[in-house]
Each structure stands twice: as structure tokens, then as C-alpha cells.
Enzyme design. Structure first.
Site, PDB file in Angstrom:
ATOM      1  N   GLY A  17       0.826  -1.205   0.000  1.00 42.05           N
ATOM      2  CA  GLY A  17       0.000   0.000   0.000  1.00 42.05           C
ATOM      3  C   GLY A  17       0.857   1.250   0.000  1.00 42.05           C
ATOM      4  N   GLY A  19      -0.311   4.501   0.256  1.00 46.06           N
ATOM      5  CA  GLY A  19      -1.046   5.658   0.736  1.00 46.06           C
ATOM      6  C   GLY A  19      -0.185   6.458   1.701  1.00 46.06           C
ATOM      7  N   PHE A  20      -0.816   7.263   2.530  1.00 47.35           N
ATOM      8  CA  PHE A  20      -0.070   8.089   3.482  1.00 47.35           C
ATOM      9  C   PHE A  20       0.788   7.240   4.406  1.00 47.35           C
ATOM     10  CE2 PHE A  20      -3.704  10.955   2.553  1.00 47.35           C
ATOM     11  CZ  PHE A  20      -2.985  12.042   2.093  1.00 47.35           C
ATOM     12  N   GLU A 177     -17.774  18.367   2.971  1.00 44.79           N
ATOM     13  CA  GLU A 177     -17.012  19.040   1.918  1.00 44.79           C
ATOM     14  C   GLU A 177     -17.627  18.786   0.544  1.00 44.79           C
ATOM     15  OE1 GLU A 177     -12.693  19.034   4.248  1.00 44.79           O
ATOM     16  OE2 GLU A 177     -13.105  17.536   2.709  1.00 44.79           O
ATOM     17  N   ALA A 322      -5.511  11.149   7.692  1.00 44.99           N
ATOM     18  CA  ALA A 322      -4.158  11.147   7.131  1.00 44.99           C
ATOM     19  C   ALA A 322      -3.063  11.385   8.170  1.00 44.99           C
ATOM     20  CB  ALA A 322      -4.070  12.183   6.012  1.00 44.99           C
TER      21      ALA A 322
END
Length: 448
Positions: A17, A19-20, A177, A322
Site C-alpha cells: 500500500g 497511501g499516506f 465538503e 491522514a
């Protein structure tokens, strides 16, 4: 071609992975005497917090993504493998890929992220896509813009109202959002770009089963976010779970809302990592980990980010955001580095998240921010939100492009990414879009 330094004595760290969490773990090991392999099914790292802006035509996909190989190009001990992981052989210490490859490891870091969760209603996914990857954002982008185009030529007021109704399910940061961005888009686009659509017909509905929007924020900021949404024209329905969802609308609290564009932001579930390992998981699929983020029974396997169920001192799980993921990645990278260098495992303190605050934007000049006792809202919070997101983007090009886009959008109220691509071509995706935006069959008259 740059030769990669290898040694039989070097430990092999596999990160699943990018991601972050995964990128943070891999880059933390840059100066450690190990060989790092990063595996991901996509070749890019995605800045997920801005996906909703791709979905609402404020940014293009390339503005918030960066090639994984580009991120790790200067890290001599790292390599990237493109592939889909389907299992882990803990006995032989191999990661299993769908194409039959077996990647050996000495240390395994699972940072596989999360997917959408529909609480037992997986059939809703076709009508209400979530927002976790670029494909999701571009699909929602197509549906929103195509609904406006179809509404422009629709003669039936009932169908036109349905096309101009947008439902967002879930009032966490993503849902708030998204609802605010759709409201701003429709308000500006309908007044400037279209000639036949009646702007008063446009409606954005935000549905939340809980008692307030942004439940992770303080009640006072939740109230301010609620008022900001109302000021944008968003209809907020609280305490009402969705009981039915299809390609013509949703049922909420016993009432039917006719809508052709529905966005799911209500829940997530972890990847199948727990099944790969054969270990315990919570109802959302997160792997239960020890205080050092290792998997019980194997100190050389770690789960981080949305993959892990890590409990804070308060007794609550760390949130799937995150900053938590990045700090987990750094922590595990440092822990492995200490062990490689021969330092005792017990010397490493248990993982503790250092709270860096909470941010969410509602729309232009409207946001909320929380840093412990410090609470901000309105334009100061919006400016801080913008600066923080630009800072954490990867790549100088992306920071510059996003900053210039936001400045242009702020000054002119224009959105430059309003292109419908792929939606009018032939194929299953086009058929699905046609089904969602097409007029419903005429009602049969009742018998006398």
C-alpha cells in the site's frame, strides 16, 4: 540504469500500500540497511483529502496524485512492484500476488487502506458511489456534470427537478465538503453557463444518521458548520438513516427523495488484510494490533493506517485520518530501523498519536478548524485549511498548480475542470450513466 545495492545480509521490508501510511514507512527507512519493496495495485500515491474537488470539477486528477516511482526515485534501497496482493504466507514469509508472484519479506507492513462500506447493502454501490480513489471521483464528476446537461434539455419539470437534486449520504468531513462543493458548483454553473435551467430547482441534500454534522469536531464547531451549509442552500437531514437507495433516489425517514446523483460518504471498511493473516478484526475489518502496531503473535508484521485497529489511551480507536496514518508509518519505520541496528525492541515506546488538529471546509471562505482548545471558523479557518492541504501535497508542481487553481477559482468563481469524458462513449459505464440520468418510465394511470 541505476544499479540497486543489494546484499544477502540485508533484511527485506515489504510495504503493501502506497497511501499516506505506506509512503511514510518506506521513506523513513531510506537510510537504513534494508531492502524496501513497495507493492500497490496502482502506480500513484493519491492525496485523498482533495478527491472531492476532482469530483466537483475544481481540480484535475493529476493535481492530487504523484507516481510512486517518482516519490521513491532517489531512495536507493527502495523498489516498486505493481500488483494486487491476494494473501500472505506467514510460514514461508511471502506476500502473494494475483499474478502468481511471491515476494519474500523479513518485515511486513500492511498499509492497504480502506474501501466503502454500505452496512450490508452492497447493491447500493451502483447508485451511490463512494469516494476513495480517482476512478470514484471521475465517476461522480461525470454524473454531476451530466445531470446538469440532461436537465438543460429536459422538458418535464418533475424529471428536471430529479436531475437537479444531489444527495450526499454521511456528514463527516468528506460528506460535508462534498455537499458544500456541489452547492457552490450548481450555484455558479446554473447562473452563468446554462440558459434553460431554473436555478431555484437545484437542491443539495446532506443526510446523516447521527445527531450532528462533523461528529469528530466539538459541538460548537458542528453548529457553525451546519449554519454554513444552510447558508449555501444545502438541506441537512439529521438523525435519519437511509433505508433504501437506487438509481432514482433514496428513502430517508419514511420519505422519498427523487435524485439522480447520489454520493456515499457514510462508512468505510478495511481491506481483507485480516483474512490474509488469519487474525482477529473488528466489524469494519481492521486488524487488531498491539501497542507497537504489530500483529498479535508476529512481531515482524505490522498493520498501520486504516488497516489497523489501534486503541488510544482514551480507550477509543485512533481515527482513520491522514495525520494518524503518516505518524503510524514513521513510527513503524523507526521501530524497524532500531531493531535492524541491534537496539532492543523494548526500548521503543508504544505508538501515541500527536494530535495536529482537525480541519474541514464547507465552501468558499467557510471552514472549521480545531487544535485542542483553539477553535477557528469562517475565513481564517478556510485559509488555514488551504495552506495545510497545499503543504502536505507531494511534489512542487502539484503545490503550485493547486494554489494557482484555488486563487483563480476564488477570484473568478470559475472551475476549469468541467469536462465530461467517457460518459458519452459506448460501454458498460455509459449504460450505467444513461440508466441513472434517463427519465423514469411513465406512470400507468390508475383504473377507475
Amino acid at each position: 540504469m541505476r544499479a540497486q545495492k543489494k546484499s544477502a545480509r540485508r533484511s527485506r521490508v515489504v510495504v503493501v500500500g502506497a497511501g499516506f501510511a505506506g509512503i511514510a514507512a518506506a521513506t523513513t527507512l531510506a537510510r537504513v540497511n534494508v531492502d524496501v519493496t513497495v507493492i500497490d495495485r496502482r502506480n500513484y500515491h493519491l492525496f485523498q483529502p482533495l478527491l472531492y474537488q476532482v469530483a466537483t470539477a475544481a481540480l484535475s486528477p493529476a493535481d492530487i496524485a504523484w507516481p510512486i516511482r517518482g516519490i521513491l526515485s532517489k531512495q536507493d534501497n527502495a523498489r516498486v512492484e505493481l500488483g494486487r496482493v491476494v494473501g500472505v504466507d506467514r510460514q514461508s514469509r511471502h506476500v502473494l500476488l494475483a499474478d502468481g508472484r511471491r515476494i519474500p519479506y523479513d518485515f511486513l507492513i500492511l498499509a492497504t487502506g480502506a474501501r466503502h462500506a454500505y452496512f450490508g447493502h452492497d447493491d447500493w454501490a451502483v447508485a451511490a458511489p463512494g469516494l476513495k480513489k480517482i476512478d470514484d471521483a471521475t465517476l461522480i464528476h461525470q454524473r454531476v456534470l451530466l445531470a446538469l446537461e440532461r436537465a438543460e434539455i429536459e422538458m418535464d419539470p418533475r424529471v428536471q427537478r430529479s436531475l437537479l437534486t444531489f444527495v450526499v449520504i454521511g456528514a463527516g468531513p468528506t460528506g460535508v465538503e462534498m455537499a458544500g462543493a456541489i452547492a457552490e458548483l450548481t450555484r455558479t454553473a446554473l447562473s452563468c453557463d446554462f440558459r434553460q435551467i431554473n436555478p431555484s430547482l437545484a437542491q443539495v441534500v446532506l443526510v446523516e444518521a447521527g445527531a450532528r454534522v462533523l461528529p469528530s469536531f466539538s459541538p460548537s464547531l458542528s453548529k457553525r458548520a451546519f449554519k454554513a451549509l444552510e447558508a449555501l442552500g444545502v438541506q441537512v437531514l439529521l438523525g435519519l438513516p437511509v433505508t433504501q437507495c437506487d438509481d432514482t433516489g433514496v428513502e430517508v425517514g419514511g420519505m422519498r427523495i427523487s435524485a439522480r446523483t447520489i454520493v456515499w460518504a457514510a462508512g468505510v471498511a478495511a481491506s481483507p488484510a485480516a483474512k490474509w493473516l488469519g487474525v482477529s478484526a473488528d466489524r469494519n475489518g481492521r486488524v487488531m494490533v498491539s501497542k507497537d502496531l504489530s500483529v498479535d503473535g508476529d512481531p515482524n508484521i505490522f498493520a498501520i493506517g486504516d488497516t489497523a485497529l489501534a486503541i488510544a489511551d482514551s480507550g477509543k480507536p485512533y481515527p482513520g485520518i491522514a495525520p494518524v496514518a503518516k505518524q503510524m508509518g514513521v513510527y513503524v519505520g523507526q521501530l524497524i530501523a532500531r531493531r535492524i541496528r541491534g537496539k532492543h525492541r523494548g526500548e521503543v515506546p508504544e505508538f501515541r498519536y500527536r494530535d495536529v488538529g482537525n480541519l474541514a471546509t464547507i465552501g468558499r471562505k467557510a471552514a472549521v478548524a480545531e487544535f485542542g482548545r483553539l477553535k477557528l471558523w469562517g475565513f481564517p479557518a478556510w485559509l488555514l485549511w488551504a495552506m495545510a492541504h497545499v503543504y502536505f501535497l507531494i511534489g512542487a508542481r502539484n503545490r503550485i498548480v493547486v494554489s494557482l487553481n484555488w486563487i483563480w477559482n476564488y477570484v473568478t468563481l470559475e472551475r476549469g475542470a468541467r469536462l465530461i469524458t467517457g460518459a458519452t462513449e459506448e460501454g458498460p459505464e455509459a449504460e450505467a450513466l444513461d440508466a441513472i440520468t434517463a427519465a423514469p418510465p411513465p406512470r400507468q394511470p390508475r383504473a377507475a
